[in-house]
Design an enzyme around this catalytic site. Structure first.
Site, PDB file in Angstrom:
ATOM      1  N   HIS A  56       0.801  -1.222   0.000  1.00  0.00           N
ATOM      2  CA  HIS A  56       0.000   0.000   0.000  1.00  0.00           C
ATOM      3  C   HIS A  56       0.837   1.276   0.000  1.00  0.00           C
ATOM      4  O   HIS A  56       0.274   2.373   0.048  1.00  0.00           O
ATOM      5  CB  HIS A  56      -0.936   0.015   1.213  1.00  0.00           C
ATOM      6  CG  HIS A  56      -2.059  -0.968   1.131  1.00  0.00           C
ATOM      7  ND1 HIS A  56      -1.910  -2.295   1.445  1.00  0.00           N
ATOM      8  CD2 HIS A  56      -3.358  -0.822   0.754  1.00  0.00           C
ATOM      9  CE1 HIS A  56      -3.062  -2.924   1.284  1.00  0.00           C
ATOM     10  NE2 HIS A  56      -3.947  -2.051   0.856  1.00  0.00           N
ATOM     11  N   HIS A  63      -3.255  -5.862  -6.014  1.00  0.00           N
ATOM     12  CA  HIS A  63      -3.486  -7.083  -5.245  1.00  0.00           C
ATOM     13  C   HIS A  63      -4.978  -7.391  -5.193  1.00  0.00           C
ATOM     14  O   HIS A  63      -5.820  -6.554  -5.494  1.00  0.00           O
ATOM     15  CB  HIS A  63      -2.910  -6.969  -3.828  1.00  0.00           C
ATOM     16  CG  HIS A  63      -3.426  -5.787  -3.058  1.00  0.00           C
ATOM     17  ND1 HIS A  63      -2.893  -4.519  -3.173  1.00  0.00           N
ATOM     18  CD2 HIS A  63      -4.424  -5.678  -2.150  1.00  0.00           C
ATOM     19  CE1 HIS A  63      -3.536  -3.681  -2.375  1.00  0.00           C
ATOM     20  NE2 HIS A  63      -4.486  -4.362  -1.746  1.00  0.00           N
ATOM     21  N   CYS A  98     -14.871  -5.580   4.092  1.00  0.00           N
ATOM     22  CA  CYS A  98     -13.890  -5.635   3.015  1.00  0.00           C
ATOM     23  C   CYS A  98     -12.536  -6.037   3.597  1.00  0.00           C
ATOM     24  O   CYS A  98     -12.212  -5.694   4.726  1.00  0.00           O
ATOM     25  CB  CYS A  98     -13.780  -4.296   2.277  1.00  0.00           C
ATOM     26  SG  CYS A  98     -13.623  -2.860   3.335  1.00  0.00           S
ATOM     27  N   HIS A 100      -8.654  -8.627   2.448  1.00  0.00           N
ATOM     28  CA  HIS A 100      -7.819  -9.293   1.454  1.00  0.00           C
ATOM     29  C   HIS A 100      -7.754 -10.786   1.746  1.00  0.00           C
ATOM     30  O   HIS A 100      -7.468 -11.172   2.883  1.00  0.00           O
ATOM     31  CB  HIS A 100      -6.387  -8.745   1.497  1.00  0.00           C
ATOM     32  CG  HIS A 100      -6.297  -7.250   1.529  1.00  0.00           C
ATOM     33  ND1 HIS A 100      -6.034  -6.555   2.688  1.00  0.00           N
ATOM     34  CD2 HIS A 100      -6.444  -6.343   0.539  1.00  0.00           C
ATOM     35  CE1 HIS A 100      -6.012  -5.258   2.406  1.00  0.00           C
ATOM     36  NE2 HIS A 100      -6.256  -5.101   1.116  1.00  0.00           N
ATOM     37  N   GLU A 118     -15.785  -9.683  11.817  1.00  0.00           N
ATOM     38  CA  GLU A 118     -16.011  -8.254  12.002  1.00  0.00           C
ATOM     39  C   GLU A 118     -17.403  -7.931  12.529  1.00  0.00           C
ATOM     40  O   GLU A 118     -17.563  -6.998  13.320  1.00  0.00           O
ATOM     41  CB  GLU A 118     -15.790  -7.513  10.684  1.00  0.00           C
ATOM     42  CG  GLU A 118     -14.344  -7.551  10.195  1.00  0.00           C
ATOM     43  CD  GLU A 118     -14.125  -6.677   8.978  1.00  0.00           C
ATOM     44  OE1 GLU A 118     -15.074  -5.979   8.553  1.00  0.00           O
ATOM     45  OE2 GLU A 118     -13.001  -6.676   8.447  1.00  0.00           O
ATOM     46  N   TYR A 133      -9.308  -0.740  -9.343  1.00  0.00           N
ATOM     47  CA  TYR A 133      -9.190   0.688  -9.068  1.00  0.00           C
ATOM     48  C   TYR A 133      -7.872   0.992  -8.375  1.00  0.00           C
ATOM     49  O   TYR A 133      -7.191   0.112  -7.840  1.00  0.00           O
ATOM     50  CB  TYR A 133     -10.352   1.194  -8.204  1.00  0.00           C
ATOM     51  CG  TYR A 133     -10.568   0.425  -6.918  1.00  0.00           C
ATOM     52  CD1 TYR A 133      -9.752   0.614  -5.808  1.00  0.00           C
ATOM     53  CD2 TYR A 133     -11.607  -0.491  -6.812  1.00  0.00           C
ATOM     54  CE1 TYR A 133      -9.949  -0.085  -4.642  1.00  0.00           C
ATOM     55  CE2 TYR A 133     -11.817  -1.197  -5.655  1.00  0.00           C
ATOM     56  CZ  TYR A 133     -10.989  -0.990  -4.567  1.00  0.00           C
ATOM     57  OH  TYR A 133     -11.188  -1.701  -3.407  1.00  0.00           O
ATOM     58  N   GLU A 143      -4.582   2.333  -2.290  1.00  0.00           N
ATOM     59  CA  GLU A 143      -5.320   1.088  -2.499  1.00  0.00           C
ATOM     60  C   GLU A 143      -5.333   0.803  -3.996  1.00  0.00           C
ATOM     61  O   GLU A 143      -6.006   1.493  -4.764  1.00  0.00           O
ATOM     62  CB  GLU A 143      -6.756   1.201  -1.983  1.00  0.00           C
ATOM     63  CG  GLU A 143      -6.911   1.077  -0.481  1.00  0.00           C
ATOM     64  CD  GLU A 143      -6.825  -0.352   0.010  1.00  0.00           C
ATOM     65  OE1 GLU A 143      -6.247  -1.198  -0.709  1.00  0.00           O
ATOM     66  OE2 GLU A 143      -7.318  -0.622   1.106  1.00  0.00           O
ATOM     67  N   GLU A 145      -6.262  -2.193  -6.120  1.00  0.00           N
ATOM     68  CA  GLU A 145      -6.899  -3.486  -5.892  1.00  0.00           C
ATOM     69  C   GLU A 145      -7.715  -3.957  -7.084  1.00  0.00           C
ATOM     70  O   GLU A 145      -8.310  -3.153  -7.814  1.00  0.00           O
ATOM     71  CB  GLU A 145      -7.808  -3.421  -4.662  1.00  0.00           C
ATOM     72  CG  GLU A 145      -7.064  -3.105  -3.383  1.00  0.00           C
ATOM     73  CD  GLU A 145      -7.942  -3.168  -2.160  1.00  0.00           C
ATOM     74  OE1 GLU A 145      -7.397  -3.461  -1.077  1.00  0.00           O
ATOM     75  OE2 GLU A 145      -9.152  -2.914  -2.264  1.00  0.00           O
ATOM     76  N   TRP A 190     -12.787   3.919  -1.636  1.00  0.00           N
ATOM     77  CA  TRP A 190     -13.126   2.838  -2.561  1.00  0.00           C
ATOM     78  C   TRP A 190     -14.619   2.551  -2.634  1.00  0.00           C
ATOM     79  O   TRP A 190     -15.069   1.853  -3.531  1.00  0.00           O
ATOM     80  CB  TRP A 190     -12.368   1.558  -2.212  1.00  0.00           C
ATOM     81  CG  TRP A 190     -12.701   0.978  -0.878  1.00  0.00           C
ATOM     82  CD1 TRP A 190     -13.724   0.127  -0.574  1.00  0.00           C
ATOM     83  CD2 TRP A 190     -11.995   1.193   0.353  1.00  0.00           C
ATOM     84  NE1 TRP A 190     -13.710  -0.202   0.766  1.00  0.00           N
ATOM     85  CE2 TRP A 190     -12.652   0.437   1.350  1.00  0.00           C
ATOM     86  CE3 TRP A 190     -10.867   1.947   0.700  1.00  0.00           C
ATOM     87  CZ2 TRP A 190     -12.215   0.421   2.682  1.00  0.00           C
ATOM     88  CZ3 TRP A 190     -10.436   1.927   2.016  1.00  0.00           C
ATOM     89  CH2 TRP A 190     -11.101   1.179   2.981  1.00  0.00           C
TER      90      TRP A 190
END
Length: 212
Positions: A56, A63, A98, A100, A118, A133, A143, A145, A190
């Site tokens: 990042h 990624h 959200c 990874h 979460e 993006y 970001e 991604e 995002w």
């Protein structure tokens, strides 16, 4: 927001075929340490892995990621406010979940795991598309991604993990559409990239009262 990339293909939005909701599953045995990201090319082919912070910084490394939207019976979207201890975008509102996927981890399994970790939600989800993006974050991180977008439906209690989430709320689609364009400082950058994928798919969702 940085969308022009000399060395990469233009923004990609790819709608996937929907084959029904995935089965719910027990996520208790899934890994919770998410310190790496899967590096990919613009066609989503894996080309390696990297520490997530390193990926990042600077110009960012492309990624794989996922974003989940959870809707209720009224077609409202569940938003989470990121914990103030987050390494980027603390205290900003985001989509339901959200993160990874980790190397070797199935992305849908990863998304369901994060929903549980979460928000305390165990819900079946379906992938509706993906978007590439590159956005610069308020603290200077980037970001970059290829983000897989999932949707699920849920009725029941939401139990946010205070380490990850400082608050959550249900909002109408119309309210969210307006807010992300007029109150940009309150939302993660995002969200403006992934929300259009959801909006394009709304007509096919089995919601009774979606107010757009």
């Amino acid at each position: 927001m940085m969308r022009n990339e000399d060395d990469l293909a233009p923004i990609l939005v790819e709608k996937s075929e929907r084959s029904g909701w995935a089965r719910e599953r027990d996520t208790n045995d899934m890994p919770t340490n998410r310190e790496e990201v899967i590096l990919v090319d613009v066609k989503d082919n894996e080309i390696g892995s990297m520490d997530k912070i390193t990926a990042h910084v600077g110009d960012g490394r492309l990624h794989r990621a996922f974003s989940v939207f959870i809707l209720n019976d009224h077609g409202q979207i569940l938003l989470q406010r990121r914990a103030f201890s987050k390494y980027h975008c603390p205290g900003l509102w985001a989509n339901s979940c959200c993160s990874h996927p980790q190397p070797g981890e199935d992305i849908e399994d990863s998304a369901q795991t994060r929903l549980q970790e979460e928000l305390g939600i165990n819900a079946a989800i379906s992938r509706i598309g993906k978007v590439l993006y590159k956005v610069r974050l308020p603290n200077g991180l980037v970001e970059h991604e290829l983000d897989h977008i999932f949707v699920g439906f849920y009725r029941g209690n939401v139990n946010p993990n205070p380490i990850e989430v400082s608050d959550c709320k249900w909002v109408d689609v119309s309210t969210l559409k307006n807010d992300v364009s007029t109150d940009t400082d309150s939302y993660v950058p995002w969200l403006r990239e992934v929300l259009p994928v959801l909006l394009q798919s709304l007509p096919s969702f089995p919601c009774q009262k979606i107010n757009t």
